[in-house]
Design a protein around this motif. Structure first.
Motif, PDB file in Angstrom:
ATOM      1  N   VAL A   1       0.848  -1.185   0.000  1.00  0.00           N
ATOM      2  CA  VAL A   1       0.000   0.000   0.000  1.00  0.00           C
ATOM      3  C   VAL A   1       0.883   1.233   0.000  1.00  0.00           C
ATOM      4  N   GLN A   2       0.379   2.325  -0.533  1.00  0.00           N
ATOM      5  CA  GLN A   2       1.141   3.576  -0.534  1.00  0.00           C
ATOM      6  C   GLN A   2       1.006   4.287   0.803  1.00  0.00           C
TER       7      GLN A   2
ATOM      8  N   GLY B   1      -2.255   5.147   2.949  1.00  0.00           N
ATOM      9  CA  GLY B   1      -3.300   4.181   2.657  1.00  0.00           C
ATOM     10  C   GLY B   1      -3.733   3.395   3.880  1.00  0.00           C
ATOM     11  N   SER B   2      -4.653   2.455   3.645  1.00  0.00           N
ATOM     12  CA  SER B   2      -5.217   1.651   4.728  1.00  0.00           C
ATOM     13  C   SER B   2      -5.205   0.170   4.369  1.00  0.00           C
TER      14      SER B   2
ATOM     15  N   ASP C   1      -4.832   2.607   9.395  1.00  0.00           N
ATOM     16  CA  ASP C   1      -5.062   3.782   8.562  1.00  0.00           C
ATOM     17  C   ASP C   1      -3.847   4.696   8.579  1.00  0.00           C
ATOM     18  N   ASN C   2      -3.778   5.565   7.597  1.00  0.00           N
ATOM     19  CA  ASN C   2      -2.680   6.512   7.492  1.00  0.00           C
ATOM     20  C   ASN C   2      -1.331   5.799   7.641  1.00  0.00           C
TER      21      ASN C   2
ATOM     22  N   VAL D   1       4.622  -0.737   3.033  1.00  0.00           N
ATOM     23  CA  VAL D   1       4.128   0.619   2.750  1.00  0.00           C
ATOM     24  C   VAL D   1       5.177   1.343   1.928  1.00  0.00           C
TER      25      VAL D   1
END
Length: 124
Positions: free
Chosen positions: A12-13, A16-17, A84-85, A122
Motif C-alpha cells: 500500500v502507498q 493508505g489503509s 489507517d494513514n 508501505v
C-alpha cells in the motif's frame, strides 16, 4: 490447540489503509486476549496492539495510536487490525497472537499461540 491464521496484508502507498484479520480455531475465542505484533527486517518483534478478553480493553503502541484500531468478532472467532494513514515505518511482518490471560499482555513471551504472519509493505 488454538490455530491462528492471519490475512489482509499487502502493498500500500503511504497514507493508505489495510485491514488485517486473524481467524482463530480451537479453544474458546471469547476467553482469549488477542494481540498484534510486528517484526521488521533486522529488528525484534514489537508490540502493536491488544484487546483483553475480560472487558475488551484495548492498548496500543505509541507509534500506532490514533492510526490503528484493534477489534474482535467473537461470533466469527476473528480479530482485526484496522490500519489507517500507513507510513513506510509500518512495513513489517505482522503476527497475531492469543493469550489465555484475561487482561492480555504487551509482551510477546506471554502469548500462548501465534499465527504465521502476514506481510505489510508501505511504499513512500
Amino acid at each position: 490447540q488454538v490455530q491462528l491464521v492471519e490475512s489482509g496484508g499487502g502493498l500500500v502507498q503511504t497514507g493508505g489503509s489495510l485491514r488485517l484479520s486473524c481467524a482463530a480455531s480451537g479453544g474458546t475465542f471469547s476467553r482469549k486476549s488477542m494481540g498484534w505484533f510486528r517484526q521488521a527486517p533486522g529488528k525484534e518483534r514489537a508490540f502493536v496492539a491488544m484487546i483483553a478478553w475480560s472487558g475488551g480493553t484495548t492498548t496500543y503502541a505509541d507509534s500506532v495510536k490514533g492510526r490503528f484500531t484493534i477489534s474482535r468478532d467473537i461470533a466469527k472467532s476473528t480479530a482485526y487490525l484496522q490500519m489507517d494513514n500507513l507510513k513506510p515505518d509500518d512495513t513489517a511482518l505482522y503476527f497475531c497472537a492469543a493469550d489465555r490471560a484475561p487482561r492480555g499482555s504487551l509482551y510477546a513471551s506471554e502469548y500462548d499461540y501465534w499465527g504465521q504472519g502476514t506481510q505489510v509493505t508501505v511504499s513512500s
